[in-house]
Enzyme design. Sequence first.
Site, short mmCIF file in Angstrom:
data_model
loop_
_atom_site.label_atom_id
_atom_site.label_comp_id
_atom_site.label_asym_id
_atom_site.label_seq_id
_atom_site.Cartn_x
_atom_site.Cartn_y
_atom_site.Cartn_z
N ASP A 76 0.80 -1.21 0.00
CA ASP A 76 0.00 0.00 0.00
C ASP A 76 0.84 1.27 0.00
O ASP A 76 0.30 2.36 -0.08
CB ASP A 76 -0.97 0.00 1.20
N ASP A 90 -11.78 -6.93 10.33
CA ASP A 90 -11.67 -8.38 10.31
C ASP A 90 -12.79 -9.04 11.11
O ASP A 90 -13.47 -9.95 10.64
CB ASP A 90 -10.29 -8.81 10.82
#
Length: 708
Positions: free
Chosen positions: A142, A451
């Site tokens: 990223d 998550d």
Amino acid sequence: MERREYYSLFETTRARGWLIYRVFAIFMFVAICFIWFYRLSNITINGEDGKPWASLGLFGAELWFGLSWLFSQALRWNLVFRKPFKSRLSQRYEEMNLPGVDIYVCTADPDIEPPIMVINTVLSVMAYDYPVEKLSVYLSDDAASDITFYALLEASTFAKHWLPFCKRFEVEPRSPLAYFNTLASKTYPHHHNHAKDLEAIKKLYENMKIRIEDAAKLGGVPKETRSKHSGFSLWDSYTSRRDHNTIIQILLHEKDPQNSKDVDGFNLPTLVYLAREKRPQHHHNFKAGAMNALIRVSSKISNAKVILNVDCDMYSNSSQSVKDALCFFMDEEKGQEIAFVQFPQSFENVTKNDLYGSSLIPVTEVELHGADGYGGPLYIGTCCFHRRDALCGKKYNGRSTNDWMSENSHVIETNLQELEEQSKALACSTYEENTLWGKEMGLRYGCLVEDVITGLSIQSQGWKSVYYNPTRKAFLGLAPTTLLQTLVQHKRWAEGELQILFSNYSPAWCSLRSISLGLRMGYLHYNLWATTCFPTLCYSIIPSLCLLVGIPLFPKIYSPWFIPFAFVILGESIHNLSEFLIFGGTIQDSPFIITAKFMDEDVSQRYEKEVMEFGASSPLFTVLATLAVFNLFCLLATLKELVLSEGGVRAYEEMLLQVLLCGFLVFINVPIYQGLFLRKDKGSLPTSVAIKSIALALSACVLSKIFI
Ligand SMILES: *[C@@H]1O[C@H](CO)[C@@H](O)[C@H](O)[C@H]1NC(C)=O
Ligand SMILES: *[C@@H]1O[C@H](CO)[C@@H](O)[C@H](O)[C@H]1NC(C)=O
């Protein structure tokens, strides 16, 4: 076809001693009810004294603690343990019939996550004991750092030596750095060939490491290296981390046979570098966004049915984990409903006594087993094998086809360049507009613990999950090494869990039909974690304050009401301590991998000596320090009264529990007093925090003496 006797690919057993635990828990609950009753009936009595606020505050806290304890019982009532049978898996399935596995490694910042660490992770998962044609590794970067890309390029070359070496000598663990480190503490290999090859491969590794670290030091990849690989040209249009095109490079792939064979002539796993497109005007959704780009891009390239995701600061410590996980998915009877197989996150750089409690032993050794007993552990964002369909939003409708072989039909016959071009579109920053990505497909957006909410939403689609916690840890990572890092991490988790309470997946009031009551309560235990701060504050302020001004809040020692208090306090302490000690024995004390590169020299020295690291001046520290100093003042004042005044001892007999509680608070805050008053190093508490906390605590004491 002849019917054979069916042997399950995994076995599930119940924890030993579960009956004893349940009896204990019932006694605890009865005692808690007594405490509630005592407090309720006493609010009115104290009311006549004109001090109902103290009892009311404590009642609120005790009610909350009791409920939170009740929710946590869901995670302890029904512990189960899983055991896969790999040998049955290999008997039943030939290698060619095993499913493909896509492995995602996510990195986001080359300064915090050094590329050399990242490629150790990548190499360790490339070297899984699994058919290479079925294995694909994707690195999502990223930061779109050309140095990370360069490191991965180097790793793809090194892998040509490393993978055959691992196979030949059955090397474990298969992260080069971790392997070399274990050698330092063990005897060297006896076998002549092994020793010789080891020397050679170590040298290759060291040279690679120097080249990568030099590039990092220079802040860029040397010109002549750049000219050797066309991939670097993709950085020509790069402006900044937040503003660049999609960069995708397939570094190893069977369609490029000359480049993708190891030194023994065998294929290597597919290896792909991806930096998704970033534009300042589009939200990129952090790691969840990166994972979703990976899910799409990999569907074009390998489209494996099983996905493993790991963080870049952890490596695989067992080459068998993929096969272990497949035993759960591929069991013909019970495997169909399993959406993900969660492994615990274990840490390598924790100190002997785990100073900051990073190992979260109660969670990994007890609570996740308990959640498993009720239909599935939480997804904790790393060390997790997923069924691709489930992650992509498919519902479980009573049977999944368990058709593990169809993946490659998707991957159309194209050459690598076309494949890269087609994948590029899937990682562009506008791709997800007006789609279900982030809502019902892939990782869900908009939550600090994306998550956990993703796991919850998968479970609400009818799927189950499995927690597998092998004795030999499958993944080893790095834990935070300062108090502030730890507190910030906990704060993020706690806030994220609270967000879930108010989300569309709230276990409290949404109809999550397929989630059992036990699992709901388990989730609620975490969702309400943040709110425990209020009762904790009450309990660390009110009793000490009342001690200071002489108001008793707990039953006298000879009163029968003392019994439930004593039972709950002792019961919980002994239970928690034994939970910790039983499993704490597994904390390892391996050779330290301290790299001065990503840690200050004296910070790491203090960490090794288990001296708590404060250093910064954070509001979090001011709160902690104020409470610590306040309790210290209360305890000192009490001791002074005890010693100096006549009949003092008798007066305090009435308040024994309060004195003990205050003393306990002082005891657990010893590291803070050291940081405030005794230490002189850079990791101690800053003077500003000391002044603020003393001033606040002192005024609280004085004001309460005057007004109460
Ligand atoms: C990691 O794997 C090695 C074997 O390679 C084993 O000896 C060690 O105990 C494992 N570490 C943990 C924490 O289980
Ligand atoms: C341990 O891990 C943390 C990352 O969470 C890192 O910041 C720290 O430097 C690591 N310590 C060592 C000794 O590697």
